[in-house]
Design a protein around this motif. Structure first.
Motif, PDB file in Angstrom:
ATOM      1  N   HIS A  22       6.155  31.671  19.526  1.00 51.77           N
ATOM      2  CA  HIS A  22       5.004  31.745  18.626  1.00 51.77           C
ATOM      3  C   HIS A  22       4.225  30.432  18.762  1.00 51.77           C
ATOM      4  O   HIS A  22       4.030  29.686  17.812  1.00 51.77           O
ATOM      5  N   THR A  23       3.801  30.186  19.996  1.00 55.78           N
ATOM      6  CA  THR A  23       3.155  28.927  20.357  1.00 55.78           C
ATOM      7  C   THR A  23       1.832  28.719  19.630  1.00 55.78           C
ATOM      8  O   THR A  23       1.533  27.605  19.187  1.00 55.78           O
ATOM      9  N   LEU A  24       1.040  29.769  19.496  1.00 55.06           N
ATOM     10  CA  LEU A  24      -0.246  29.603  18.819  1.00 55.06           C
ATOM     11  C   LEU A  24      -0.068  29.342  17.329  1.00 55.06           C
ATOM     12  O   LEU A  24      -0.843  28.591  16.740  1.00 55.06           O
ATOM     13  N   ALA A 100      -4.373  39.413   7.748  1.00 59.44           N
ATOM     14  CA  ALA A 100      -5.562  40.107   7.254  1.00 59.44           C
ATOM     15  C   ALA A 100      -6.781  39.190   7.300  1.00 59.44           C
ATOM     16  O   ALA A 100      -7.876  39.614   7.695  1.00 59.44           O
ATOM     17  N   SER A 101      -6.601  37.939   6.939  1.00 64.69           N
ATOM     18  CA  SER A 101      -7.711  36.991   6.908  1.00 64.69           C
ATOM     19  C   SER A 101      -8.207  36.656   8.312  1.00 64.69           C
ATOM     20  O   SER A 101      -9.414  36.624   8.558  1.00 64.69           O
ATOM     21  N   ILE A 102      -7.297  36.444   9.235  1.00 63.68           N
ATOM     22  CA  ILE A 102      -7.684  36.120  10.613  1.00 63.68           C
ATOM     23  C   ILE A 102      -8.350  37.320  11.278  1.00 63.68           C
ATOM     24  O   ILE A 102      -9.308  37.164  12.030  1.00 63.68           O
ATOM     25  N   ALA A 103      -7.877  38.511  10.975  1.00 54.67           N
ATOM     26  CA  ALA A 103      -8.517  39.719  11.514  1.00 54.67           C
ATOM     27  C   ALA A 103      -9.964  39.829  11.048  1.00 54.67           C
ATOM     28  O   ALA A 103     -10.801  40.397  11.747  1.00 54.67           O
ATOM     29  N   GLU A 104     -10.273  39.238   9.893  1.00 55.31           N
ATOM     30  CA  GLU A 104     -11.638  39.241   9.346  1.00 55.31           C
ATOM     31  C   GLU A 104     -12.408  37.972   9.735  1.00 55.31           C
ATOM     32  O   GLU A 104     -13.402  37.633   9.105  1.00 55.31           O
ATOM     33  N   ASN A 105     -11.908  37.265  10.755  1.00 53.32           N
ATOM     34  CA  ASN A 105     -12.577  36.077  11.298  1.00 53.32           C
ATOM     35  C   ASN A 105     -12.639  34.887  10.337  1.00 53.32           C
ATOM     36  O   ASN A 105     -13.622  34.154  10.314  1.00 53.32           O
ATOM     37  N   GLU A 106     -11.584  34.682   9.567  1.00 50.01           N
ATOM     38  CA  GLU A 106     -11.543  33.556   8.637  1.00 50.01           C
ATOM     39  C   GLU A 106     -11.077  32.259   9.305  1.00 50.01           C
ATOM     40  O   GLU A 106     -10.898  31.257   8.627  1.00 50.01           O
ATOM     41  N   ASN A 114      -7.394  33.850  21.982  1.00 52.40           N
ATOM     42  CA  ASN A 114      -6.379  33.248  21.126  1.00 52.40           C
ATOM     43  C   ASN A 114      -6.213  34.027  19.825  1.00 52.40           C
ATOM     44  O   ASN A 114      -5.105  34.121  19.289  1.00 52.40           O
ATOM     45  N   LYS A 115      -7.302  34.574  19.326  1.00 53.10           N
ATOM     46  CA  LYS A 115      -7.221  35.392  18.110  1.00 53.10           C
ATOM     47  C   LYS A 115      -6.307  36.587  18.349  1.00 53.10           C
ATOM     48  O   LYS A 115      -5.432  36.891  17.528  1.00 53.10           O
ATOM     49  N   THR A 116      -6.477  37.252  19.474  1.00 52.39           N
ATOM     50  CA  THR A 116      -5.638  38.405  19.804  1.00 52.39           C
ATOM     51  C   THR A 116      -4.169  38.015  19.872  1.00 52.39           C
ATOM     52  O   THR A 116      -3.304  38.691  19.303  1.00 52.39           O
ATOM     53  N   TRP A 117      -3.889  36.911  20.570  1.00 58.56           N
ATOM     54  CA  TRP A 117      -2.505  36.455  20.715  1.00 58.56           C
ATOM     55  C   TRP A 117      -1.920  36.007  19.374  1.00 58.56           C
ATOM     56  O   TRP A 117      -0.766  36.298  19.069  1.00 58.56           O
ATOM     57  N   GLU A 120      -0.976  38.932  17.344  1.00 61.04           N
ATOM     58  CA  GLU A 120       0.273  39.509  17.852  1.00 61.04           C
ATOM     59  C   GLU A 120       1.481  38.708  17.381  1.00 61.04           C
ATOM     60  O   GLU A 120       2.513  39.284  17.021  1.00 61.04           O
ATOM     61  N   GLU A 121       1.357  37.383  17.365  1.00 63.14           N
ATOM     62  CA  GLU A 121       2.455  36.549  16.872  1.00 63.14           C
ATOM     63  C   GLU A 121       2.717  36.825  15.395  1.00 63.14           C
ATOM     64  O   GLU A 121       3.872  36.942  14.967  1.00 63.14           O
ATOM     65  N   LEU A 122       1.659  36.927  14.611  1.00 58.94           N
ATOM     66  CA  LEU A 122       1.811  37.227  13.183  1.00 58.94           C
ATOM     67  C   LEU A 122       2.395  38.621  12.982  1.00 58.94           C
ATOM     68  O   LEU A 122       3.265  38.813  12.119  1.00 58.94           O
TER      69      LEU A 122
END
Length: 145
Positions: A22-24, A100-106, A114-117, A120-122
């Motif tokens: 879970h590097t990112l 949920a927050s990152i999926a909404e570009n927070e 990196n968002k996709t990866w 996936e880690e979350l």
């Protein structure tokens, strides 16, 4: 050598020993902690366990200069009781809220790849914590070098 996080769960004396990197999550932990503050959930870094990192920094040898024994429960040179554990339900709440927050570009400084990866880690952490959370289990995010 890069740093990463793994995720381990613990129910009774049964500890999961397999984990993806879970590097990112580690790389963006300061940003994620700030987002956690904003969202009102426990910081991701509050679940970090530095036991493995501390052992690596000390070296593989114990005071006698001999290789340490491998613990049968953890498959490491330290045991379950040496590690720091946290409530799986608290971790699950943090991971679900962050996801949920990152999926909404927070997290604006995150590029799409990196968002996709990171999502996936979350997702991996959420999947791993669902069962232990329901059963009163624990977890940690060991920092691995």
């Amino acid at each position: 050598m890069g740093m990463t996080l793994w995720i381990h769960t613990l129910e009774g004396r049964d500890m999961s020993t397999d984990s993806e990197d879970h590097t990112l999550m580690y790389r963006y932990s300061d940003d994620l902690d700030s987002l956690c503050d904003k969202l009102g959930v426990a910081k991701i870094s509050s679940f970090f366990d530095s036991t493995d990192l501390e052992i690596c920094m000390r070296g593989d040898d114990d005071e006698t200069g001999e290789d340490p024994e491998i613990d049968s429960e953890t498959e490491n040179s330290y045991g379950i009781d040496d590690m720091v554990w946290f409530d799986a339900a608290a971790g699950l709440a943090t991971f679900q809220t962050l996801r949920a927050s990152i999926a909404e570009n927070e997290l604006p400084n995150l590029n799409e790849e990196n968002k996709t990866w990171l999502l996936e880690e979350l997702d991996d952490c959420i999947t791993k914590l669902k069962g232990p959370s329901e059963r009163g289990g624990q977890f940690n995010l060991p920092i691995i070098m």
